[in-house]
Design an enzyme around this catalytic site. Sequence first.
Site, PDB file in Angstrom:
ATOM      1  N   CYS A  50       0.785  -1.238   0.000  1.00 18.25           N
ATOM      2  CA  CYS A  50       0.000   0.000   0.000  1.00 18.25           C
ATOM      3  C   CYS A  50       0.818   1.289   0.000  1.00 18.25           C
ATOM      4  CB  CYS A  50      -1.025   0.002   1.131  1.00 18.25           C
ATOM      5  SG  CYS A  50      -0.733  -1.090   2.487  1.00 18.25           S
ATOM      6  N   ARG A  77       7.818 -10.876   5.356  1.00 17.98           N
ATOM      7  CA  ARG A  77       7.737 -10.662   6.798  1.00 17.98           C
ATOM      8  C   ARG A  77       8.446 -11.823   7.487  1.00 17.98           C
ATOM      9  NH1 ARG A  77       1.317  -9.281   6.835  1.00 17.98           N
ATOM     10  NH2 ARG A  77       1.422  -7.758   5.141  1.00 17.98           N
ATOM     11  N   GLN A  84       0.488 -11.090  -2.704  1.00 14.96           N
ATOM     12  CA  GLN A  84      -0.901 -10.686  -2.478  1.00 14.96           C
ATOM     13  C   GLN A  84      -1.529 -10.231  -3.794  1.00 14.96           C
ATOM     14  OE1 GLN A  84       0.135  -7.619   0.461  1.00 14.96           O
ATOM     15  NE2 GLN A  84      -1.060  -8.745   1.970  1.00 14.96           N
ATOM     16  N   ASP A  96      -3.174  -7.761  -4.460  1.00 18.91           N
ATOM     17  CA  ASP A  96      -3.458  -6.516  -3.757  1.00 18.91           C
ATOM     18  C   ASP A  96      -4.077  -5.490  -4.694  1.00 18.91           C
ATOM     19  OD1 ASP A  96      -3.421  -5.412  -1.292  1.00 18.91           O
ATOM     20  OD2 ASP A  96      -1.251  -5.208  -1.143  1.00 18.91           O
ATOM     21  N   HIS A 143      -5.778  -1.249  -4.355  1.00 18.94           N
ATOM     22  CA  HIS A 143      -6.172  -0.116  -3.519  1.00 18.94           C
ATOM     23  C   HIS A 143      -7.024   0.823  -4.348  1.00 18.94           C
ATOM     24  CE1 HIS A 143      -2.608  -1.823  -1.558  1.00 18.94           C
ATOM     25  NE2 HIS A 143      -3.333  -1.605  -0.478  1.00 18.94           N
ATOM     26  N   LYS A 184     -14.206  -2.803   8.329  1.00 18.14           N
ATOM     27  CA  LYS A 184     -13.828  -3.752   7.271  1.00 18.14           C
ATOM     28  C   LYS A 184     -14.855  -4.866   7.150  1.00 18.14           C
ATOM     29  CE  LYS A 184     -10.838  -6.440  10.361  1.00 18.14           C
ATOM     30  NZ  LYS A 184      -9.590  -7.217  10.469  1.00 18.14           N
ATOM     31  N   HIS A 228      -8.675  -0.994   0.834  1.00 17.17           N
ATOM     32  CA  HIS A 228      -7.764  -2.112   0.571  1.00 17.17           C
ATOM     33  C   HIS A 228      -8.627  -3.328   0.251  1.00 17.17           C
ATOM     34  CE1 HIS A 228      -4.365  -0.179   3.000  1.00 17.17           C
ATOM     35  NE2 HIS A 228      -5.429   0.507   3.373  1.00 17.17           N
TER      36      HIS A 228
END
Length: 652
Positions: A341, A370, A388, A390, A392, A476, A522
Amino acid sequence: MSNQEIKITLPDGSEKVFSNGATAMDVALSISEGLARNVLAAEVNGEVWDANRPITQDATVKLLTWNDEDGKATFWHSSAHLMAEALEALYPGIKFGIGPAIENGYYYDVDFGDKEFDASELEQIEKKMLELAREKNNYERKEVAKQDAIAYFKEKGDEYKLELLDGLEDGSITFYTQGNFTDLCRGPHIPNTGFIKAVKLLNVAGAYWRGDEKRKQLTRIYGITFPKQKELSEFLHNLEEAKKRDHRKLGKELELFTFSEKVGMGLPLWLPKGTRLRERLEGFMRKAQVKAGYDPVVTPHIGHKNLYVTSGHYEKYGEDSFKPIQTPNEGEEFLLKPMNCPHHCEIYNSKPRSYKDLPLRLAEFGTVYRYEQSGELHGLTRVRGFTQDDAHIFCRPDQVKDEFKKVIDLVLYVFSSLGFEDYVAQISLRDPENKQKYIGEDHLWEQAEAAIQEAAVEKGLKTVTELGEAAFYGPKLDFMVKDALGRKWQLGTIQVDYTLPERFKLEYTGSDNQKHRPVMIHRAPFGSLERFVAVLIEHCAGEFPLWLTPDQVAILPISEKYADYAQEVYTALEAADITGFIDHRDEKIGRKIRDAEVKKIPIMLIVGEKEAAEGQVSVRKHGQGDQGSMSVDDFIVYFNKEKSASLGTVPV
């Protein structure tokens, strides 16, 4: 109504009056004796209580049975106490840590002193538990002064309970007793041990006290119990089935992925077949995203430390990140990115934006890193590097609801195309009693929460609402999916974020010609691609939908004489974008068919003298057998119909 009476409001809104001090069990008995026999606990004014605990003021009451999550949790926590009673009877002088309910069952951490405990002893503990359960001893709650609690455990010599007491305030301490066992516990518990009819102790592990590697390692005993033997039998059957479906086992057998100590723990290596599967998933999502108005972007695997300081990820993930990468320039540090992000925020900031430009939807298959402790790594479900799906969405506050609905469409399309049919959407909102722990203006929160709730209703989702489960930066929606064995997985999440637009000073010029902050959404329908593949493997036992499976067709020549014709068929299928292989081994056709079945190849094409002479193929389907003969062209039409049937409808 007199001072000696209380009003009880039930979930359907009906009200009943009882004497002050009545219990949830009294409420159940007033409805029916059959219901009362099944009540395990009760939710009183939103807090789970013992069914026999006196209620001394007006209250809303929900009766909890085995069909309620909190009912199961109470049952399993009570079972942990029953196991502790059995252990203390069999091993006098042992000491206890904690014994909570978990998602499936419970555990208790035990200090056996100098004794070496062996898993072969679990069976005798099970027998003792059932013996004690049949005594139908009540779980009795007692409020205890802290000094009395300390005195009790000092006399017993249990330093673990004494340490737990250190963190408790006087006036908040309760003991629970059943039979000959007393424990420090907040509760709640089921009415008596007689509810527990079936017991299985599952395994034994080591666990450091308080999770501290410098403290003593205790013995953690895991178990599960049920109110009926039939339910235990079903659970054990599913447990064996889960072992067969283990994605680590099937991933190796199907040649999808591997790990190498030289490469590093928690860093999966995708093999050719696994890569084809992964690329199909990515292609499937890319196609759907383009149709839904997303713009693809690509960002680096690393970023300057200051990027993540600005976003707050350095503070949050600093300890879980890999050590900063030092460049030749003094003091210049980069990190392997823990999130995509911040990079997308900088893409948004790359030029001025107008309200007419919004919503802006940026999508990336971005790999993030991570650091996970080695003991926490588990196949593809817990890794150190993962990708991911991902995206946005940067939008105006008035666009949040419509954007939410479009993301819901996308998530449901993914589920329908991959066979996930049983799911619940969890709406996570602020805790209204603790608003100070969240950032952002109240009116924006209220608008976003209303938008999520309305979107879920308009899409006809089955939902649960959890107060206090929102992220600190916004509400969320999480999709909780049940797999083929009834296990729950969190797949697909949509989050509203007011924090990053503020931190990165994101702006757009409104119709009023003033600067405004966009709202950031997200979303990741897959979440982690690695974890999603692991769940998918276990859900379908490695039998993927036809559109997704790496090898869609196996061409099986009856003998080497038909190798040339098999190659002709392969070339025709390849031109039609159908993937597979030719089994050229010098084996009998029966063996080739059996091996293709084991490899879970969806379709087998058998070619011999008749097929070669007539330009045909004999078609077999995995698990279904012979489908008859057809020309190669007809087979391609047949295949494409089967492939289309395995896909959902792309959302508009």
